[in-house]
Design a protein around this motif. Structure first.
Motif, PDB file in Angstrom:
ATOM      1  N   LEU A  41      24.698 -18.135  17.611  1.00 38.87           N
ATOM      2  CA  LEU A  41      23.928 -17.515  16.539  1.00 38.87           C
ATOM      3  C   LEU A  41      23.775 -16.026  16.837  1.00 38.87           C
ATOM      4  O   LEU A  41      23.695 -15.618  17.999  1.00 38.87           O
ATOM      5  N   HIS A  42      23.714 -15.212  15.778  1.00 36.16           N
ATOM      6  CA  HIS A  42      23.494 -13.776  15.992  1.00 36.16           C
ATOM      7  C   HIS A  42      22.682 -13.211  14.834  1.00 36.16           C
ATOM      8  O   HIS A  42      22.722 -13.725  13.707  1.00 36.16           O
ATOM      9  N   ALA A  43      21.925 -12.158  15.113  1.00 32.40           N
ATOM     10  CA  ALA A  43      21.124 -11.476  14.097  1.00 32.40           C
ATOM     11  C   ALA A  43      20.841 -10.069  14.587  1.00 32.40           C
ATOM     12  O   ALA A  43      20.713  -9.836  15.799  1.00 32.40           O
ATOM     13  N   GLY A  44      20.746  -9.115  13.632  1.00 34.50           N
ATOM     14  CA  GLY A  44      20.490  -7.749  14.058  1.00 34.50           C
ATOM     15  C   GLY A  44      20.124  -6.837  12.909  1.00 34.50           C
ATOM     16  O   GLY A  44      20.139  -7.217  11.736  1.00 34.50           O
ATOM     17  N   PHE A  45      19.775  -5.592  13.295  1.00 32.93           N
ATOM     18  CA  PHE A  45      19.379  -4.542  12.346  1.00 32.93           C
ATOM     19  C   PHE A  45      20.006  -3.231  12.794  1.00 32.93           C
ATOM     20  O   PHE A  45      20.156  -2.966  13.996  1.00 32.93           O
ATOM     21  N   ALA A  46      20.373  -2.396  11.803  1.00 30.87           N
ATOM     22  CA  ALA A  46      20.982  -1.104  12.133  1.00 30.87           C
ATOM     23  C   ALA A  46      20.625  -0.076  11.075  1.00 30.87           C
ATOM     24  O   ALA A  46      20.409  -0.414   9.897  1.00 30.87           O
ATOM     25  N   ARG A  47      20.552   1.185  11.499  1.00 32.10           N
ATOM     26  CA  ARG A  47      20.556   2.326  10.584  1.00 32.10           C
ATOM     27  C   ARG A  47      21.943   2.945  10.641  1.00 32.10           C
ATOM     28  O   ARG A  47      22.522   3.096  11.709  1.00 32.10           O
ATOM     29  N   TYR A  48      22.476   3.322   9.474  1.00 30.16           N
ATOM     30  CA  TYR A  48      23.807   3.924   9.381  1.00 30.16           C
ATOM     31  C   TYR A  48      23.728   5.268   8.668  1.00 30.16           C
ATOM     32  O   TYR A  48      22.915   5.460   7.755  1.00 30.16           O
ATOM     33  N   PHE A  49      24.607   6.172   9.074  1.00 34.80           N
ATOM     34  CA  PHE A  49      24.703   7.520   8.503  1.00 34.80           C
ATOM     35  C   PHE A  49      26.171   7.774   8.176  1.00 34.80           C
ATOM     36  O   PHE A  49      27.030   7.670   9.044  1.00 34.80           O
ATOM     37  N   GLN A  50      26.460   8.083   6.918  1.00 35.28           N
ATOM     38  CA  GLN A  50      27.851   8.343   6.557  1.00 35.28           C
ATOM     39  C   GLN A  50      27.941   9.512   5.586  1.00 35.28           C
ATOM     40  O   GLN A  50      27.020   9.782   4.811  1.00 35.28           O
ATOM     41  N   THR A  51      29.067  10.214   5.661  1.00 34.33           N
ATOM     42  CA  THR A  51      29.301  11.366   4.801  1.00 34.33           C
ATOM     43  C   THR A  51      30.514  11.090   3.918  1.00 34.33           C
ATOM     44  O   THR A  51      31.380  10.291   4.262  1.00 34.33           O
ATOM     45  N   PRO A  52      30.619  11.773   2.757  1.00 29.96           N
ATOM     46  CA  PRO A  52      31.814  11.597   1.920  1.00 29.96           C
ATOM     47  C   PRO A  52      33.019  12.262   2.566  1.00 29.96           C
ATOM     48  O   PRO A  52      32.892  13.108   3.451  1.00 29.96           O
ATOM     49  N   ASP A  53      34.212  11.869   2.131  1.00 28.85           N
ATOM     50  CA  ASP A  53      35.428  12.513   2.608  1.00 28.85           C
ATOM     51  C   ASP A  53      35.404  13.986   2.224  1.00 28.85           C
ATOM     52  O   ASP A  53      35.207  14.337   1.067  1.00 28.85           O
TER      53      ASP A  53
ATOM     54  N   GLY B  90      31.384  -4.828  -0.125  1.00 25.61           N
ATOM     55  CA  GLY B  90      30.755  -4.112  -1.231  1.00 25.61           C
ATOM     56  C   GLY B  90      30.769  -2.611  -1.125  1.00 25.61           C
ATOM     57  O   GLY B  90      30.298  -1.925  -2.037  1.00 25.61           O
ATOM     58  N   GLU B  91      31.299  -2.048  -0.037  1.00 20.32           N
ATOM     59  CA  GLU B  91      31.380  -0.599   0.106  1.00 20.32           C
ATOM     60  C   GLU B  91      32.688  -0.102  -0.498  1.00 20.32           C
ATOM     61  O   GLU B  91      33.669  -0.842  -0.608  1.00 20.32           O
ATOM     62  N   HIS B  92      32.727   1.190  -0.843  1.00 19.69           N
ATOM     63  CA  HIS B  92      33.928   1.718  -1.482  1.00 19.69           C
ATOM     64  C   HIS B  92      35.009   2.052  -0.466  1.00 19.69           C
ATOM     65  O   HIS B  92      36.056   1.416  -0.404  1.00 19.69           O
ATOM     66  N   GLU B  93      34.779   3.062   0.381  1.00 18.06           N
ATOM     67  CA  GLU B  93      35.787   3.457   1.368  1.00 18.06           C
ATOM     68  C   GLU B  93      35.174   3.590   2.750  1.00 18.06           C
ATOM     69  O   GLU B  93      35.645   4.350   3.577  1.00 18.06           O
ATOM     70  N   ASP B  94      34.122   2.844   3.008  1.00 14.41           N
ATOM     71  CA  ASP B  94      33.376   2.997   4.260  1.00 14.41           C
ATOM     72  C   ASP B  94      33.998   2.173   5.378  1.00 14.41           C
ATOM     73  O   ASP B  94      33.321   1.400   6.048  1.00 14.41           O
TER      74      ASP B  94
ATOM     75  N   ASN C  26      44.073   2.024  19.284  1.00  6.69           N
ATOM     76  CA  ASN C  26      43.891   1.936  20.736  1.00  6.69           C
ATOM     77  C   ASN C  26      42.545   2.507  21.185  1.00  6.69           C
ATOM     78  O   ASN C  26      42.449   3.230  22.174  1.00  6.69           O
ATOM     79  N   GLY C  27      41.498   2.183  20.435  1.00  6.48           N
ATOM     80  CA  GLY C  27      40.150   2.573  20.796  1.00  6.48           C
ATOM     81  C   GLY C  27      39.743   3.962  20.378  1.00  6.48           C
ATOM     82  O   GLY C  27      38.617   4.385  20.667  1.00  6.48           O
ATOM     83  N   VAL C  28      40.594   4.701  19.673  1.00  9.72           N
ATOM     84  CA  VAL C  28      40.285   6.068  19.255  1.00  9.72           C
ATOM     85  C   VAL C  28      40.106   6.096  17.739  1.00  9.72           C
ATOM     86  O   VAL C  28      40.956   5.613  16.990  1.00  9.72           O
ATOM     87  N   MET C  29      39.004   6.693  17.285  1.00  6.45           N
ATOM     88  CA  MET C  29      38.726   6.794  15.857  1.00  6.45           C
ATOM     89  C   MET C  29      39.657   7.813  15.213  1.00  6.45           C
ATOM     90  O   MET C  29      39.761   8.955  15.654  1.00  6.45           O
ATOM     91  N   MET C  30      40.357   7.374  14.156  1.00  3.17           N
ATOM     92  CA  MET C  30      41.178   8.296  13.385  1.00  3.17           C
ATOM     93  C   MET C  30      40.275   9.257  12.624  1.00  3.17           C
ATOM     94  O   MET C  30      39.135   8.922  12.281  1.00  3.17           O
ATOM     95  N   PRO C  31      40.750  10.492  12.359  1.00  6.85           N
ATOM     96  CA  PRO C  31      39.934  11.423  11.566  1.00  6.85           C
ATOM     97  C   PRO C  31      39.434  10.772  10.293  1.00  6.85           C
ATOM     98  O   PRO C  31      40.132   9.975   9.651  1.00  6.85           O
ATOM     99  N   MET C  32      38.231  11.120   9.909  1.00  4.33           N
ATOM    100  CA  MET C  32      37.489  10.380   8.901  1.00  4.33           C
ATOM    101  C   MET C  32      38.190  10.318   7.550  1.00  4.33           C
ATOM    102  O   MET C  32      38.088   9.330   6.828  1.00  4.33           O
ATOM    103  N   ASP C  33      38.932  11.363   7.161  1.00  2.00           N
ATOM    104  CA  ASP C  33      39.532  11.420   5.836  1.00  2.00           C
ATOM    105  C   ASP C  33      40.964  10.917   5.818  1.00  2.00           C
ATOM    106  O   ASP C  33      41.695  11.159   4.865  1.00  2.00           O
ATOM    107  N   SER C  34      41.391  10.211   6.849  1.00  4.98           N
ATOM    108  CA  SER C  34      42.798   9.840   6.965  1.00  4.98           C
ATOM    109  C   SER C  34      43.267   8.894   5.867  1.00  4.98           C
ATOM    110  O   SER C  34      44.453   8.849   5.560  1.00  4.98           O
ATOM    111  N   PHE C  35      42.371   8.147   5.255  1.00  4.58           N
ATOM    112  CA  PHE C  35      42.792   7.082   4.346  1.00  4.58           C
ATOM    113  C   PHE C  35      42.128   7.221   2.987  1.00  4.58           C
ATOM    114  O   PHE C  35      41.796   6.246   2.346  1.00  4.58           O
TER     115      PHE C  35
ATOM    116  N   PHE D  90      29.676   6.977  11.433  1.00  6.50           N
ATOM    117  CA  PHE D  90      30.220   7.671  10.272  1.00  6.50           C
ATOM    118  C   PHE D  90      30.850   6.753   9.227  1.00  6.50           C
ATOM    119  O   PHE D  90      30.776   7.044   8.047  1.00  6.50           O
ATOM    120  N   ARG D  91      31.506   5.689   9.637  1.00  7.02           N
ATOM    121  CA  ARG D  91      32.070   4.698   8.717  1.00  7.02           C
ATOM    122  C   ARG D  91      31.665   3.326   9.246  1.00  7.02           C
ATOM    123  O   ARG D  91      32.129   2.910  10.304  1.00  7.02           O
TER     124      ARG D  91
END
Length: 824
Positions: free
Chosen positions: A562-574, A206-210, A216-225, A253-254
């Protein structure tokens, strides 16, 4: 000249923008960095002190990809500086032992003729018995193929932290109807929770571009796609996993999902191939792959060129799009150098160049007069717009082990990307009154560091403590030159000669984050993953947030979890898509827009997830996950105005919920998989970018939760693969209940579905290997799939899926140079 933008103090509290006490300050970043290095100073001495004076035996078994023991394998025990402490050979049952090994961290190298070399890192002492299992892969393709169908039959499951992890290997991708020629976005459509959109877009849960992309374990720059072209292809993928649910704090971030791609390397994939793929719609795609291994160096390269008439989703339902030619070139390289048995230096680099026409819609009515030109001489089917997207990147990473149980990775990433829209200065002025030449570029520099330490205790279970930080500089440039007609207060054209409007902007943005995590395995059944990360952004947007997360994983037995959890997320626009439109510059012209806020806000989420997984024997696996997300300042984006480039905006509130179901069945040479997703994504009250909406829409959305334009209630995908002798038969398909359309997204488009078929034949040719030929039929039923009808929030024009198309391909192997001799 670049300048760092430090926000001025001032009380701005509306809609979640923080005041001066919460703005980015350099001392906070210093505190975060100090915390990380303090953890490093604690973990490293503990690691070294824990092993002083202790000795231990190391035992294990060497097996092949079919899980059979391998006898007579040469093994050696090496220290971090390359010194050999011991040598041995595996027995007839594949077992081996190194006795009375002193404290330290070692590499065990296993080598046998006809197999790629294996390396296992081990730390002494250990709270548990050191009994290892080393798997060697045969260099022949037949063994690798069998390994895919029998050893790793279940591509879905749970990670050790309890989040959903759906994996496709290079062999799974090769078994898709289009094989390695399948675009990355279409590979993702075979995973749960992924929704198809036009222009090769995909949406997760349900997210747009998140979606976060990792190599290989390294995050690509956020606006790459954030554009339209395919930055990556499927050729270089060894294994790709889509992780969603409550993500560990190592990811920021994503957060709708993480696409974690492990690339091929020259030691595991020596040699290569040359391929030719093509067919209808003017399709031609030559490609190559090649890798090699000469200890301590490994290298792998791939390249592809694509020409066809399917640059974007066709604006018409017919089989052949109007004005939709694309020429795309992609290159990828992965080089590693083993500095010592415990330390590896790697360089990953890539390039993507996409030059594409923008498809036309025929029979549009002319809306403006241009210098006496007769619109009949310039129909809308002859408009000549184009969109070009280039992307270049490089990742330099150092990975290794320090002392017993400490793993680290330090990675620098640099990237440069551009999006250039070229208008038709005649056609655009006649049919929309505006011709905008738009250029956007971004130059990124990022530093990512991760460090983890394993602690084992009989009383308190196993703890894996991890920490790390991320720091990124994102430099953006926007250069727009627009031709528009003068108009009166009612919007009526007053002259037939356009005027020029120039808008240029440059910004530097800083993105930063630090995290601390504990993966606590209480016992063999119960694992608790807790952690927190602090993320922030400074520049066009100034904000920060602490995000705690907790996830519980309980294994009833080897078959059920079985698994269950909670998280807070913070994301910025491209950053690359943030528009700095000037209201004054366009006032009184056909390019004028209504007033609205330009100040975008980061999105802050509350997220819950729970689910279960069950294995029915060794052949069938079922998984079910449910999710619920509440968002403050929900970020969405659309193609507004006169240029088909995405622009972000905020809803004050957002809510997304749904469920994912997946099933995988394997029996001998038969493989069947299926996914089903239910999802609802809604937003309320537009708080930024109001000038992109009509006043009626703004008023309606202020008082109603509306469906997001990319919300699709029901989504399904699946496939069947069967191997018989030298033949491979493959089928896959997708189904969607329809995306949103109409006023404030109140309408729903019709259902869409697509089924693809393929048949592959392998031809064994002496001194060359297996030459593979394949015939592919896309959209077997020739269904007309209307993905977009041109209406809805942020929808630029209609978009249709591909009609029935026939392709063919051939792949010719290339032998390796020399022999694989190492496995960095």
């Amino acid at each position: 000249m670049r300048r760092y933008l430090i926000p001025c103090a001032g009380p701005v509290a509306a809609h979640g923008v923080l005041g001066p006490r919460d703005e980015f300050r350099i001392p906070r970043l210093i505190v975060a960095a100090t915390t990380f290095f303090a953890m490093t100073l604690i973990l490293v001495p503990l690691a070294r002190a824990a092993g002083v004076g202790a000795r231990q035996n190391i035992t294990g078994t060497v097996k092949d990809a079919l899980n059979r023991p391998l006898p007579d394998v040469q093994l050696k025990l090496q220290t971090g500086d390359g010194r050999i402490l011991g040598r041995t050979r595996s027995s007839l049952s594949g077992t081996f032992e190194f006795g009375n090994v002193p404290a330290g961290t070692y590499a065990i190298q296993a080598k046998k003729s006809g197999f790629t070399q294996g390396v296992e890192i081990v730390a002494v002492p250990s709270q548990r018995a050191l009994s290892l299992e080393i798997a060697l892969q045969a260099e022949t393709e037949l063994s690798l193929r069998v390994a895919t169908t029998r050893i790793n039959p279940q591509p879905n499951g749970l990670s050790k932290t309890g989040n959903s992890q759906y994996t496709l290997t290079q062999h799974d991708i090769a078994a898709l109807p289009q094989g390695a020629n399948t675009p990355i976005n279409e590979v993702l459509l075979q995973m749960p929770g992924v929704v198809q959109d036009d222009q090769a877009q995909i949406h997760v849960d349900g997210e747009h571009e998140d979606l976060q992309w990792r190599v290989n374990g390294v995050m690509m720059p956020m606006d790459s796609f954030s554009g339209f072209g395919q930055i990556f292809n499927s050729f270089f993928v060894r294994r790709m996993s889509l992780l969603d649910g409550v993500l560990p704090v190592t990811y920021g971030f994503r957060d709708a999902g993480v696409l974690d791609m492990e690339t091929k390397d020259g030691c595991s994939n020596p040699g290569g191939n040359v391929g030719f793929y093509g067919g209808q719609r003017e399709t031609l795609q030559p490609s190559f792959e090649y890798g090699g291994c000469d200890a301590p160096l490994s290298y792998y390269f791939t390249g592809a060129f694509l020409h066809n008439n399917l640059a974007f989703s066709s604006a018409t339902p017919g089989p052949t799009p109007i004005h939709n030619i694309t020429n795309q070139g992609q290159g990828f390289g992965y080089v590693t150098y083993q500095l010592n048995p415990l330390t590896k230096l790697s360089l990953t680099t890539g390039i993507s160049v996409n030059n594409s026409e923008v498809p036309n819609t025929p029979n549009l009515p002319p809306l403006f007069d241009l210098g006496g030109l007769d619109p009949a001489d310039y129909p809308s089917s002859k408009i000549n717009e184009s969109l070009n997207q280039d992307y270049y990147f490089g990742i330099l990473a150092l990975t290794g082990v320090i002392g017993p149980g400490i793993n680290y990775q330090v990675a620098y990433t640099g990237s440069y990307s551009t999006i250039q829209f070229n208008p038709d200065p005649i056609g655009d002025l006649i049919y929309q009154g505006v011709a905008s030449n738009s250029f956007r570029s971004e130059f990124d520099n990022t530093l990512q560091t991760d460090l983890s330490r394993q602690f084992n205790s009989h009383e308190f279970g196993s703890h894996n403590i991890g920490t790390g930080f991320y720091l990124g500089e994102y430099g953006t440039q926007v250069d727009d030159t627009t031709l528009a007609f003068p108009v009166d207060s009612s919007g009526k054209q007053t002259q037939d000669t356009p005027v020029s409007i120039v808008q240029n902007n440059n910004n530097i943005n800083m993105l930063y984050g630090v995290y601390l995590q504990d993966i606590w395995q209480v016992n063999e059944k119960f694992t608790v993953t807790t952690g927190a990360r602090w993320d922030g952004v400074a520049g066009i947007i100034n904000n920060n947030m602490v995000s705690p997360r907790v996830n519980l994983l309980y294994n009833f037995n080897k078959s059920t979890a079985l698994h269950a959890g909670f998280a807070r997320y913070f994301q910025t626009p491209d950053f690359e898509t943030i528009s700095n439109s000037s209201f004054e510059a366009s006032k009184g012209t056909s390019a004028a827009v209504s007033p609205g806020s330009l100040q975008l806000f980061p999105e802050k989420d509350y997220y819950w997830n729970a689910g279960a997984l069950h294995h029915f024997g060794s052949h069938l696996t079922l998984e079910e996950n449910g999710f619920f997300r509440l968002s403050q300042n929900l970020i969405d984006s659309g193609q507004f105005g006169f240029v088909p480039v995405f622009e972000p905006f905020n809803y004050k509130n957002g809510r997304i919920w749904g469920s994912e179901s997946s099933a995988v069945f394997n029996w001998e040479n038969l493989s069947v998989r299926g996914n089903f997703t239910y999802s609802v994504a809604q937003g309320n009250d537009v708080t930024t970018g109001q000038f992109n909406f009509t006043p009626a829409e703004i008023a309606y959305i202020a008082n109603h939760y509306i469906f997001l334009d990319h919300s699709q209630q029901y989504t399904a995908s699946g496939g069947i693969t069967y191997r018989w002798r030298s033949y491979l038969a493959s089928m896959d398909g997708t189904y969607g209940s329809g995306l949103r359309a109409g006023f404030a997204n109140t309408d729903e488009l019709g259902e869409n579905f697509q089924i693809n078929l393929a048949l592959e034949k392998s031809w064994r040719i002496r001194e060359l290997g297996d030459v593979k030929t394949r015939v592919v039929l896309v959209n077997v039923t020739d269904n007309i799939n209307e993905l977009r009808n041109g209406s809805g929030i942020g929808i630029f024009q209609p978009g249709f899926g591909p009609r029935r198309t026939v392709y063919g391909g051939i792949t010719v192997p290339l032998p390796p140079i020399g022999r694989s001799s190492a496995n960095p």
